[in-house]
Design a protein around this motif. Structure first.
Motif, mmCIF file in Angstrom:
data_model
loop_
_atom_site.group_PDB
_atom_site.id
_atom_site.type_symbol
_atom_site.label_atom_id
_atom_site.label_comp_id
_atom_site.label_asym_id
_atom_site.label_seq_id
_atom_site.Cartn_x
_atom_site.Cartn_y
_atom_site.Cartn_z
ATOM 1 N N ASP A 24 35.566 -3.867 67.896
ATOM 2 C CA ASP A 24 36.655 -3.419 68.571
ATOM 3 C C ASP A 24 36.214 -1.997 69.276
ATOM 4 O OD1 ASP A 24 38.425 -5.329 67.854
ATOM 5 O OD2 ASP A 24 38.660 -4.086 65.819
ATOM 6 N N LEU A 25 34.916 -2.083 70.144
ATOM 7 C CA LEU A 25 34.636 -0.765 70.620
ATOM 8 C C LEU A 25 35.116 -0.773 71.913
ATOM 9 C CD1 LEU A 25 30.683 -1.279 69.841
ATOM 10 C CD2 LEU A 25 32.176 0.567 68.867
ATOM 11 N N PRO A 26 35.044 0.259 72.258
ATOM 12 C CA PRO A 26 35.770 0.447 73.882
ATOM 13 C C PRO A 26 34.877 0.051 74.869
ATOM 14 C CG PRO A 26 35.902 2.563 72.572
ATOM 15 C CD PRO A 26 35.153 1.764 71.740
ATOM 16 N N GLU A 27 35.134 -0.233 75.981
ATOM 17 C CA GLU A 27 34.492 -0.835 76.964
ATOM 18 C C GLU A 27 33.420 0.186 77.465
ATOM 19 O OE1 GLU A 27 35.149 -2.676 81.364
ATOM 20 O OE2 GLU A 27 36.450 -2.997 79.976
ATOM 21 N N GLY A 28 32.009 -0.358 77.668
ATOM 22 C CA GLY A 28 31.088 0.568 78.123
ATOM 23 C C GLY A 28 30.299 1.008 76.855
ATOM 24 N N SER A 83 23.861 7.592 76.577
ATOM 25 C CA SER A 83 24.204 8.798 75.932
ATOM 26 C C SER A 83 25.824 8.646 76.106
ATOM 27 C CB SER A 83 24.314 9.807 77.197
ATOM 28 O OG SER A 83 24.822 11.127 76.809
ATOM 29 N N THR A 84 26.641 7.827 76.763
ATOM 30 C CA THR A 84 28.011 7.603 76.383
ATOM 31 C C THR A 84 28.198 6.901 75.119
ATOM 32 O OG1 THR A 84 28.465 7.448 78.838
ATOM 33 C CG2 THR A 84 30.091 6.715 77.497
ATOM 34 N N SER A 85 27.202 5.784 74.874
ATOM 35 C CA SER A 85 27.502 5.168 73.591
ATOM 36 C C SER A 85 27.136 6.040 72.394
ATOM 37 C CB SER A 85 26.644 4.047 73.657
ATOM 38 O OG SER A 85 27.222 3.020 74.430
ATOM 39 N N TYR A 86 26.157 6.796 72.396
ATOM 40 C CA TYR A 86 25.707 7.797 71.349
ATOM 41 C C TYR A 86 26.521 8.846 70.902
ATOM 42 C CZ TYR A 86 22.195 10.193 68.572
ATOM 43 O OH TYR A 86 21.530 10.871 67.496
ATOM 44 N N LYS A 87 27.280 9.570 72.154
ATOM 45 C CA LYS A 87 28.130 10.376 71.837
ATOM 46 C C LYS A 87 29.344 9.739 71.152
ATOM 47 C CE LYS A 87 26.966 13.299 75.827
ATOM 48 N NZ LYS A 87 27.167 13.862 77.118
ATOM 49 N N TYR A 88 29.730 8.497 71.628
ATOM 50 C CA TYR A 88 30.989 7.848 70.973
ATOM 51 C C TYR A 88 30.620 7.711 69.342
ATOM 52 C CZ TYR A 88 34.038 3.974 69.499
ATOM 53 O OH TYR A 88 34.965 3.303 68.635
ATOM 54 N N TYR A 89 29.656 7.191 69.136
ATOM 55 C CA TYR A 89 28.918 6.988 67.483
ATOM 56 C C TYR A 89 28.947 8.387 66.832
ATOM 57 C CZ TYR A 89 27.937 2.056 68.237
ATOM 58 O OH TYR A 89 28.195 0.854 68.392
ATOM 59 N N LEU A 90 28.421 9.557 67.498
ATOM 60 C CA LEU A 90 28.471 10.692 66.759
ATOM 61 C C LEU A 90 29.993 11.326 66.573
ATOM 62 C CD1 LEU A 90 25.822 12.738 68.972
ATOM 63 C CD2 LEU A 90 25.596 11.792 66.868
ATOM 64 N N SER A 91 31.118 10.812 67.233
ATOM 65 C CA SER A 91 32.270 11.018 67.278
ATOM 66 C C SER A 91 32.841 10.148 66.046
ATOM 67 C CB SER A 91 32.982 11.168 68.629
ATOM 68 O OG SER A 91 33.480 9.782 68.768
ATOM 69 N N ARG A 92 32.325 9.034 65.800
ATOM 70 C CA ARG A 92 32.837 8.184 64.575
ATOM 71 C C ARG A 92 31.959 8.102 63.563
ATOM 72 N NH1 ARG A 92 36.378 4.093 66.090
ATOM 73 N NH2 ARG A 92 36.351 3.911 63.919
ATOM 74 N N PRO A 93 31.959 8.939 62.714
ATOM 75 C CA PRO A 93 31.010 8.766 61.374
ATOM 76 C C PRO A 93 31.136 7.729 60.725
ATOM 77 C CG PRO A 93 32.081 11.328 61.384
ATOM 78 C CD PRO A 93 32.984 10.304 62.481
ATOM 79 N N ASP A 94 32.105 6.965 60.778
ATOM 80 C CA ASP A 94 32.331 5.461 59.926
ATOM 81 C C ASP A 94 31.487 4.587 60.697
ATOM 82 O OD1 ASP A 94 34.093 5.936 62.166
ATOM 83 O OD2 ASP A 94 35.354 4.154 61.575
ATOM 84 N N LEU A 95 31.222 4.727 61.960
ATOM 85 C CA LEU A 95 30.548 3.779 62.578
ATOM 86 C C LEU A 95 28.883 4.330 62.753
ATOM 87 C CD1 LEU A 95 32.611 2.830 65.640
ATOM 88 C CD2 LEU A 95 32.429 1.365 63.378
#
Length: 123
Positions: A24-28, A83-95
């Motif tokens: 269920d990841l956001p697009e991009g 970078s966009t993906s990495y920042k997303y994962y950094l904001s979601r510790p569960d992922l």
């Protein structure tokens, strides 16, 4: 009335929960199977830079960014997408935890593959 309230709460809870599998990841945003090898290769590029390029003054400066670009080309992506993906994962510790656990597992598989291929070619 109480049953209606309980049914409403159960429905809200049921639809608000995600299974956390990354589907269920956001697009991009890169999936785990895509970002793990990139992170691993970026870590290798850092090690190469720190162990080889920094110690050898005859090699040109700025090697780290060049190696990063090579990693992005290898994986058919670019810095912005990563970078966009990495920042997303950094904001979601569960992922993020499963991603770094997978990087560790991926590294183990690569080491085992290298070890096994060296063992086969040994005299």
């Amino acid at each position: 009335m109480m049953r209606m309230a309980m049914a409403g709460i159960m429905l809200i809870m049921m639809f608000s929960c995600k299974d956390g599998d990354g589907k269920d990841l956001p697009e991009g945003i890169m999936g785990q199977e895509e970002i793990v090898p990139i992170i691993y290769d970026l870590m290798l590029a850092d090690e190469y830079h720190n162990e080889i390029l920094v110690k050898d003054s005859s090699l040109p400066a700025g090697g780290r960014l060049k190696k990063y670009e090579q990693v992005f080309l290898l994986h058919k992506t670019n810095y912005e997408a990563f970078s966009t993906s990495y920042k997303y994962y950094l904001s979601r510790p569960d992922l993020l935890k499963p991603v770094f656990d997978s990087v560790e597992s991926y590294a183990g598989k690569v080491r085992a593959r290298i070890y096994n291929s060296a063992k086969k070619t040994a005299p």
